[in-house]
Design a protein around this motif. Structure first.
Motif, PDB file in Angstrom:
ATOM      1  N   ASP A   1       0.807  -1.214   0.000  1.00 13.38           N
ATOM      2  CA  ASP A   1       0.000   0.000   0.000  1.00 13.38           C
ATOM      3  C   ASP A   1       0.844   1.270   0.000  1.00 13.38           C
ATOM      4  OD1 ASP A   1      -2.307  -1.533   0.026  1.00 13.38           O
ATOM      5  OD2 ASP A   1      -2.286  -1.703   2.205  1.00 13.38           O
ATOM      6  N   LYS A   2       2.148   1.122   0.074  1.00 17.49           N
ATOM      7  CA  LYS A   2       3.018   2.304   0.047  1.00 17.49           C
ATOM      8  C   LYS A   2       3.066   2.867  -1.371  1.00 17.49           C
ATOM      9  CE  LYS A   2       5.038   2.318   4.229  1.00 17.49           C
ATOM     10  NZ  LYS A   2       5.149   3.499   5.087  1.00 17.49           N
ATOM     11  N   PRO A   3       3.379   4.159  -1.489  1.00 23.22           N
ATOM     12  CA  PRO A   3       3.523   4.738  -2.834  1.00 23.22           C
ATOM     13  C   PRO A   3       4.635   4.029  -3.620  1.00 23.22           C
ATOM     14  CG  PRO A   3       3.516   6.436  -1.139  1.00 23.22           C
ATOM     15  CD  PRO A   3       3.560   5.133  -0.423  1.00 23.22           C
ATOM     16  N   ALA A   4       4.453   3.957  -4.922  1.00 17.63           N
ATOM     17  CA  ALA A   4       5.403   3.220  -5.765  1.00 17.63           C
ATOM     18  C   ALA A   4       6.822   3.774  -5.658  1.00 17.63           C
ATOM     19  CB  ALA A   4       4.930   3.264  -7.210  1.00 17.63           C
ATOM     20  N   GLN A   5       6.939   5.069  -5.396  1.00  9.80           N
ATOM     21  CA  GLN A   5       8.270   5.665  -5.301  1.00  9.80           C
ATOM     22  C   GLN A   5       9.068   5.102  -4.118  1.00  9.80           C
ATOM     23  OE1 GLN A   5       5.448   7.360  -5.670  1.00  9.80           O
ATOM     24  NE2 GLN A   5       5.689   8.180  -7.754  1.00  9.80           N
ATOM     25  N   GLU A   6       8.373   4.578  -3.149  1.00  3.87           N
ATOM     26  CA  GLU A   6       9.070   4.064  -1.958  1.00  3.87           C
ATOM     27  C   GLU A   6       9.469   2.599  -2.078  1.00  3.87           C
ATOM     28  OE1 GLU A   6       7.104   4.919   1.733  1.00  3.87           O
ATOM     29  OE2 GLU A   6       6.439   6.893   1.050  1.00  3.87           O
ATOM     30  N   TRP A   7       8.985   1.949  -3.107  1.00  3.60           N
ATOM     31  CA  TRP A   7       9.253   0.509  -3.205  1.00  3.60           C
ATOM     32  C   TRP A   7      10.739   0.210  -3.371  1.00  3.60           C
ATOM     33  CZ3 TRP A   7       4.819  -0.474  -7.254  1.00  3.60           C
ATOM     34  CH2 TRP A   7       3.592  -0.475  -6.580  1.00  3.60           C
TER      35      TRP A   7
ATOM     36  N   LEU B   1      21.142   3.231  -6.868  1.00  2.28           N
ATOM     37  CA  LEU B   1      20.281   4.003  -5.957  1.00  2.28           C
ATOM     38  C   LEU B   1      20.974   5.324  -5.636  1.00  2.28           C
ATOM     39  CD1 LEU B   1      18.845   1.245  -5.663  1.00  2.28           C
ATOM     40  CD2 LEU B   1      18.763   1.642  -3.212  1.00  2.28           C
ATOM     41  N   ASP B   2      20.198   6.358  -5.383  1.00  3.16           N
ATOM     42  CA  ASP B   2      20.851   7.606  -4.967  1.00  3.16           C
ATOM     43  C   ASP B   2      21.249   7.488  -3.495  1.00  3.16           C
ATOM     44  OD1 ASP B   2      18.677   8.275  -3.340  1.00  3.16           O
ATOM     45  OD2 ASP B   2      17.663   9.362  -4.940  1.00  3.16           O
ATOM     46  N   VAL B   3      21.949   8.525  -3.015  1.00  2.00           N
ATOM     47  CA  VAL B   3      22.514   8.431  -1.666  1.00  2.00           C
ATOM     48  C   VAL B   3      21.406   8.263  -0.623  1.00  2.00           C
ATOM     49  CG1 VAL B   3      23.890   9.616   0.077  1.00  2.00           C
ATOM     50  CG2 VAL B   3      24.541   9.752  -2.310  1.00  2.00           C
ATOM     51  N   ALA B   4      20.323   9.012  -0.796  1.00  2.00           N
ATOM     52  CA  ALA B   4      19.234   8.942   0.190  1.00  2.00           C
ATOM     53  C   ALA B   4      18.593   7.561   0.196  1.00  2.00           C
ATOM     54  CB  ALA B   4      18.189  10.008  -0.123  1.00  2.00           C
ATOM     55  N   GLU B   5      18.357   7.019  -0.991  1.00  2.00           N
ATOM     56  CA  GLU B   5      17.758   5.677  -1.062  1.00  2.00           C
ATOM     57  C   GLU B   5      18.698   4.625  -0.482  1.00  2.00           C
ATOM     58  OE1 GLU B   5      14.882   5.900  -5.005  1.00  2.00           O
ATOM     59  OE2 GLU B   5      17.029   5.547  -5.270  1.00  2.00           O
ATOM     60  N   THR B   6      19.982   4.786  -0.795  1.00  2.00           N
ATOM     61  CA  THR B   6      20.961   3.829  -0.252  1.00  2.00           C
ATOM     62  C   THR B   6      20.988   3.905   1.269  1.00  2.00           C
ATOM     63  OG1 THR B   6      22.279   4.174  -2.247  1.00  2.00           O
ATOM     64  CG2 THR B   6      23.352   3.062  -0.422  1.00  2.00           C
ATOM     65  N   ALA B   7      20.956   5.133   1.771  1.00  2.00           N
ATOM     66  CA  ALA B   7      20.967   5.304   3.233  1.00  2.00           C
ATOM     67  C   ALA B   7      19.735   4.657   3.852  1.00  2.00           C
ATOM     68  CB  ALA B   7      21.016   6.792   3.574  1.00  2.00           C
ATOM     69  N   GLN B   8      18.596   4.835   3.195  1.00  2.00           N
ATOM     70  CA  GLN B   8      17.363   4.228   3.720  1.00  2.00           C
ATOM     71  C   GLN B   8      17.457   2.702   3.690  1.00  2.00           C
ATOM     72  OE1 GLN B   8      13.752   5.532   1.762  1.00  2.00           O
ATOM     73  NE2 GLN B   8      12.507   4.041   2.863  1.00  2.00           N
ATOM     74  N   ALA B   9      17.969   2.189   2.574  1.00  2.00           N
ATOM     75  CA  ALA B   9      18.069   0.728   2.460  1.00  2.00           C
ATOM     76  C   ALA B   9      19.081   0.161   3.446  1.00  2.00           C
ATOM     77  CB  ALA B   9      18.459   0.350   1.032  1.00  2.00           C
ATOM     78  N   MET B  10      20.134   0.918   3.708  1.00  2.00           N
ATOM     79  CA  MET B  10      21.173   0.424   4.628  1.00  2.00           C
ATOM     80  C   MET B  10      20.862   0.746   6.080  1.00  2.00           C
ATOM     81  SD  MET B  10      24.726   1.227   2.570  1.00  2.00           S
ATOM     82  CE  MET B  10      25.756   0.757   3.943  1.00  2.00           C
ATOM     83  N   GLY B  11      19.902   1.625   6.301  1.00  2.00           N
ATOM     84  CA  GLY B  11      19.568   2.009   7.665  1.00  2.00           C
ATOM     85  C   GLY B  11      20.660   2.819   8.322  1.00  2.00           C
TER      86      GLY B  11
END
Lengths: 124, 210
Positions: free
Chosen positions: B81-87, B175-185
């Motif tokens: 149910d999350k927006p597609a951009q967050e997948w 992935l961009d830096v922000a996405e990588t940071a999110q994925a890596m926690g």
């Protein structure tokens, strides 16, 4: 760091190329995994509940059965106090003080004599 | 959030950080893809790359398949149910954690096997710790650059885990830096630091690529 791009570009190109060249068996497994994941999410709610409830119900049944088997039995039937006393006297069990009519506890010597007397008459 | 974060912008890393930053726009431009609007399309787009990435981390095909399968299931089940951009960051984050789980499980298994005396053969040589090696002919045999890919994968596997993750998500997956940071926690600064160290190590290991 004169040529950072070369390593990154090459690494990435190899990775992309390797991802494109997945053998058919693996690709099929990936497709199946995707379909399974999507199907799991779109499964009817009752089916998902059933998947959860069936093991829970089985566990509960096993737990109840285990309790019945292993728990100490306190199965004194609920009866009138007088009737309970009769059963216990017949079975030669010591009286249960908590369930005994207090009036019966006042002449224990008499009841003891009566029981002995009854037993000796029966043996004749 | 894992505790493996490092302080960003340490001496010696700044030059690499800046070089890495300059690549960002290029990487993003090269990889600009429309975000799929359905989960099916999204998973179809990433499943093969996810498999390769997991395989590179784990060095084992079946484990990689398990990791990808589980990541797909968890994404669909928990985040559909999350927006597609967050997948994208969510999926790669889930996959990263599954890979770490499998690596830890393997480690435990190899320790147990060692305790049970199954770790060595009659000659004292070490046996495979958990499963027979995957020696079957792989799809990479068909690749022209198979050897280069294997060299790279071996070099990546030698990296510390966080550097490995930063390199794979940021450079390979794009992935961009922000996405990588999110994925890596972790923080974006930590991503840059891990990545610059990863690049430094890889350049040492893959000197002939220069």
């Amino acid at each position: 760091m004169n040529a950072p791009d070369n390593l990154e570009r090459r690494a990435r190109a190899l990775y992309r190329e390797a991802s494109r060249h997945i053998d058919p068996a693996t690709a099929g497994q990936l497709r199946a995994a995707r379909r399974e994941a999507l199907a799991a999410a779109t499964a009817p709610v009752h089916a998902r509940f059933a998947r959860t409830l069936v093991p829970a119900g089985a566990f509960a049944a096993i737990a109840v059965a285990a309790l019945m088997v292993f728990s100490p039995r306190e199965t004194a039937p609920v009866q009138a106090p007088g009737a309970a006393q009769t059963v216990e006297a017949d079975g030669d069990l010591p009286p249960d003080l908590s369930n005994t009519d207090p009036s019966l506890m006042q002449n224990l010597d008499f009841y003891d004599w009566l029981a002995t007397n009854d037993a000796s008459q029966a043996s004749r | 959030m894992e505790s493996a974060d490092v302080r960003p912008d340490e001496p010696g890393d700044s030059a690499m950080n800046s070089a890495v930053s300059t690549l960002e726009a290029e990487l993003l431009a090269n990889d600009a893809q429309a975000v799929p609007t359905s989960l099916d399309a999204f998973l179809a787009q990433v499943e093969r790359r996810a498999f390769r990435l997991a395989e590179m981390s784990l060095g084992h095909r079946e484990d990689a398949m398990d990791a990808v399968q589980d990541a797909m299931l968890r994404l669909v089940r928990n985040y559909r149910d999350k927006p597609a951009q967050e997948w994208t960051p969510l999926f790669w984050g889930i996959l990263r954690r599954r890979i770490v789980d499998l690596q830890r499980r393997r480690k435990v298994r190899s320790i147990v096997v060692g305790w049970l005396g199954g770790g060595r053969d009659d000659d004292g040589d070490e046996l495979p710790a958990w499963e027979p090696a995957d020696n079957g002919p792989g799809p990479l045999d068909r690749l022209q650059d198979a050897q280069s890919y294997e060299d790279m994968a071996a070099a990546v596997r030698k990296l510390p885990r966080r550097q490995q993750e930063a390199f794979m998500l940021r450079v390979l997956e794009g992935l961009d830096v922000a996405e990588t940071a999110q994925a890596m926690g972790c923080s974006e600064g930590s991503v840059k630091t891990h990545l610059s160290r990863a690049m430094h190590n890889l350049r040492d290991q893959l000197e002939e690529w220069r």
